[in-house]
Design a protein around this motif. Structure first.
Motif, mmCIF file in Angstrom:
data_model
loop_
_atom_site.group_PDB
_atom_site.id
_atom_site.type_symbol
_atom_site.label_atom_id
_atom_site.label_comp_id
_atom_site.label_asym_id
_atom_site.label_seq_id
_atom_site.Cartn_x
_atom_site.Cartn_y
_atom_site.Cartn_z
ATOM 1 N N UNK A 5 0.982 -0.977 -0.137
ATOM 2 C CA UNK A 5 -0.041 -0.093 -0.091
ATOM 3 C C UNK A 5 0.902 1.200 0.049
ATOM 4 N N UNK A 6 1.842 1.297 0.948
ATOM 5 C CA UNK A 6 2.636 2.364 0.846
ATOM 6 C C UNK A 6 3.428 2.686 -0.493
ATOM 7 N N UNK A 7 3.816 1.763 -1.111
ATOM 8 C CA UNK A 7 4.584 1.837 -2.284
ATOM 9 C C UNK A 7 3.702 2.330 -3.448
ATOM 10 N N UNK A 8 2.285 1.548 -3.539
ATOM 11 C CA UNK A 8 1.476 2.008 -4.356
ATOM 12 C C UNK A 8 0.545 3.269 -4.334
ATOM 13 N N UNK A 9 0.341 3.953 -2.775
ATOM 14 C CA UNK A 9 -0.588 4.832 -2.720
ATOM 15 C C UNK A 9 0.172 6.129 -2.083
ATOM 16 N N UNK A 10 1.620 6.100 -1.694
ATOM 17 C CA UNK A 10 2.010 7.334 -1.048
ATOM 18 C C UNK A 10 2.226 8.066 -2.159
ATOM 19 N N UNK A 11 2.013 9.381 -1.875
ATOM 20 C CA UNK A 11 1.890 10.315 -2.910
ATOM 21 C C UNK A 11 3.240 11.075 -2.785
ATOM 22 N N UNK A 12 3.644 11.842 -3.822
ATOM 23 C CA UNK A 12 4.836 12.563 -3.998
ATOM 24 C C UNK A 12 4.705 13.754 -3.050
ATOM 25 N N UNK A 13 5.805 14.205 -2.157
ATOM 26 C CA UNK A 13 5.637 15.350 -1.359
ATOM 27 C C UNK A 13 5.442 16.615 -2.560
ATOM 28 N N UNK A 14 4.476 17.267 -2.018
ATOM 29 C CA UNK A 14 3.951 18.446 -2.870
ATOM 30 C C UNK A 14 3.872 19.686 -2.170
ATOM 31 N N UNK A 15 4.311 20.713 -2.765
ATOM 32 C CA UNK A 15 4.185 22.076 -2.150
ATOM 33 C C UNK A 15 3.237 22.784 -2.652
ATOM 34 N N UNK A 16 2.970 23.932 -1.988
ATOM 35 C CA UNK A 16 1.950 24.820 -2.452
ATOM 36 C C UNK A 16 2.029 25.477 -4.077
ATOM 37 N N UNK A 17 0.663 25.175 -4.788
ATOM 38 C CA UNK A 17 0.761 25.518 -5.954
ATOM 39 C C UNK A 17 1.068 24.294 -7.059
ATOM 40 N N UNK A 18 1.144 23.047 -6.341
ATOM 41 C CA UNK A 18 1.184 21.928 -7.133
ATOM 42 C C UNK A 18 2.771 21.638 -7.203
ATOM 43 N N UNK A 19 3.719 22.255 -6.628
ATOM 44 C CA UNK A 19 4.872 21.998 -7.013
ATOM 45 C C UNK A 19 5.532 20.688 -6.521
#
Length: 586
Positions: A272-286
């Motif tokens: 689950x962690x490998x498949x569903x963990x999202x990329x760290x995202x900053x404000x503005x979708x960066x």
């Protein structure tokens, strides 16, 4: 973006060291992060010490060893340790694993360390693994709530541009996913006699209860905050890995030595962690890279070391302080909004303003009660009431000022024609003061009919009239003086007026007599002219008769001459001719 490959990192490295003093950032770890230009998926784990957190993180790294597991009550992880590995399912992504020291370590006398480490882990990650024992209870919920509130407070205080939330969608992208892991779970997964999933168990545990009393508000508040902070939530349960006596060698045991169900549960967790963990995202979708993560680490550690987070002995007191201060702010904002919508300055009466204040104050206190948390001595409610009282006083002063400004403008506009008449001397004459008072009263009536003058209306009018009292006195004095002069002049000229009237009467009579004489003269002239005309006509008639008589006379004389001539010729003829011829002629 340049997808530079990750340098081999054979083992974890301390990222943030937790000492008895300020938190220390490891420059070597920052150097590794700064070199990562790929997007990063950051998974952090937080929980009580000696609950198997490091074991799960090693499995995520694909290793049996790495993060220190330890086998005694002495915890090993101090601060936050980092392990950067290639992401097993996302090409060109780096998986950053953050293992934290355990909460509630008896070797640490200061619980503030626990809070700071947990807050940092929560702010840095994109998936937050919350590791607890046996079941979801109120203590675990309160602790997670406390950490989320502190992280929110730190994010607001630091306000870095890279982590600024602009809208609801941005908030969902920035906030990490929550994965709640329950270790050594012994309860049956059922509710109301029906089997439920682990996710349903988590959902039921975080569901608020119906009601509005203070006890239910205290129960519901942390649950509502957790639901809001973590838009995506997942729960995993783990059975006891093996016999209690073998737990000390957990990292050296093969899967064959572990409970198969536990092995399966760990595999499902990692998948689950490998498949569903999202990329760290900053404000503005960066999408954050390692260098972005490096900046966040330094920003948040500096903020904590500078004292931007509250430090109290009790988490509950700290949480109550945060929530109650926020509740006061919400209540004040609600009060300001309601007053801004309903209040139109100036009000006609003080009571109108007071009624609006009391209605808005009541709603504001209701907002505070709904959002407050353990305000047992009502200290924050009293602070709110003091702030509302101060706002009432401020509105009262603003109301007075608005009324004064409105009335001053009206007075200047309405009484301007009166002042202009004074300047032009309209009232500088006998009876001028009465005219002045009459027009002034008409303008007063016009002023009183104007709406929305406010509570200063009468006072402003009286002050204006008082300021113009000297003008009224001057007009009155001028009026009296001119009236006296007029009366004096009347006494002096009375005899003159009588004599002049007599003279005018005599002159009029003379004029009438002259006109009568002229009339008679004219009539006489007309009579004479008529007589002369008749006379002239008679003369003309006589002249014509005389002329006619002359012509008749001349004609008679001519006839007579002709007759005599003819007679003579006949006589001559008779004398010359024979008697026969004469007889014949006769």
């Amino acid at each position: 973006m340049d997808m530079a490959p990750l340098s081999h990192m054979p083992e974890p490295l301390c990222l943030i060291e937790n000492t008895n003093g300020p938190l220390l950032v490891n420059p070597e770890a920052l150097k590794i992060l700064s070199a990562i230009r790929q997007p990063v998926v950051v998974v952090a784990i937080v929980g009580l010490y000696r609950t198997g957190k490091s074991y799960l993180m090693n499995k995520l790294a694909g290793k049996n060893k790495g993060f220190s597991v330890g086998s005694t009550v002495q915890s090993h992880t101090k601060g936050i340790w980092m392990w950067c590995v290639p992401h097993p399912k996302k090409p060109n992504h780096t998986l950053v694993l953050l293992d934290t020291e355990g909460l509630g370590d008896v070797e640490k006398g200061d619980k503030t360390n626990d809070s700071h480490i947990s807050v940092l882990a929560l702010l840095l990650c994109s998936t937050f693994v919350y590791n607890t024992m046996n079941k979801i209870d109120q203590g675990a919920i309160d602790l997670l709530h406390y950490v989320t509130e502190l992280s929110h407070l730190l994010r607001i205080d630091t306000s870095p541009n890279l982590n600024r939330v602009d809208d609801a969608a941005d908030f969902v992208r920035i906030c990490p996913n929550l994965v709640w892991t329950l270790r050594d779970f012994y309860l049956g997964l059922e509710a109301n006699g029906q089997l439920i999933t682990a996710d349903e168990y988590l959902e039921n545990s975080l569901r608020p209860k119906q009601g509005t009393n203070q006890h239910l508000q205290n129960f519901n508040l942390p649950r509502l905050c957790i639901q809001k902070f973590f838009p995506v939530k997942k729960c995993f349960i783990f059975d006891l890995p093996t016999h209690q006596k073998k737990l000390a060698q957990l990292e050296t045991l093969h899967n064959d030595d572990l409970d198969p169900k536990f092995v399966q549960q760990v595999a499902e967790f990692c998948s689950y962690i490998f498949s569903h963990s999202k990329t760290k995202t900053l404000s503005g979708g960066i999408k954050a890279s390692g260098s972005h993560l490096e900046n966040l680490v330094q920003t948040y550690v500096n903020a904590i070391n500078s004292g931007d987070l509250p430090c109290m002995e009790s988490e509950v007191l700290t949480l109550a302080q945060i929530k109650n201060l926020a509740a006061v702010q919400k209540a004040i904002a609600h009060y300001d909004q309601k007053m801004g919508q309903k209040l139109q300055l100036p009000t006609e009466t003080f009571q109108e303003l007071l009624d609006l204040h009391r209605a808005s104050e009541k709603e504001a206190i209701e907002v505070f009660m709904k959002n407050s948390f353990k305000d047992e001595d009502q200290g924050y409610q009293k602070k709110l009431e003091m702030q509302l009282a101060a706002k009432q006083n401020d509105f009262h002063e603003r109301n007075l000022e608005a009324s004064q400004n409105r009335c001053s403008a009206l007075l200047q506009d309405i009484f301007h024609p009166l002042e202009e008449n004074v300047k032009q001397g309209v009232y500088s004459k006998p009876g001028g003061h009465c005219l002045f008072i009459q027009q002034r009263d008409e303008l007063k009536a016009k002023y009183n009919q104007e709406p929305r003058k406010g509570i200063q209306a009468e006072e402003a009018l009286q002050k204006y009239l008082e300021s113009k009292e000297s003008m009224s006195v001057t007009i009155l004095q001028t009026d009296l003086a001119l009236t006296a002069m007029e009366k004096e002049m009347e006494g002096i000229t009375e005899e003159f007026i009588k004599a002049e009237a007599q003279r005018l009467m005599e002159s009029l009579m003379q004029h009438q007599q002259m006109m009568e004489s002229r009339k008679i003269f004219h009539q006489e002239q007309v009579r004479l002219m008529e007589t002369n005309r008749v006379y002239q006509e008679a003369l003309q008639q006589r002249a014509m008769e005389r002329q006619l008589q002359e012509e008749v006379k001349k004609l008679k004389e001519k006839l007579q001459a002709e007759n005599r001539k003819l007679h003579d010729e006949l006589q001559n003829l008779l004398r010359n001719d024979s008697p026969d011829d004469t007889c014949l002629l006769l």
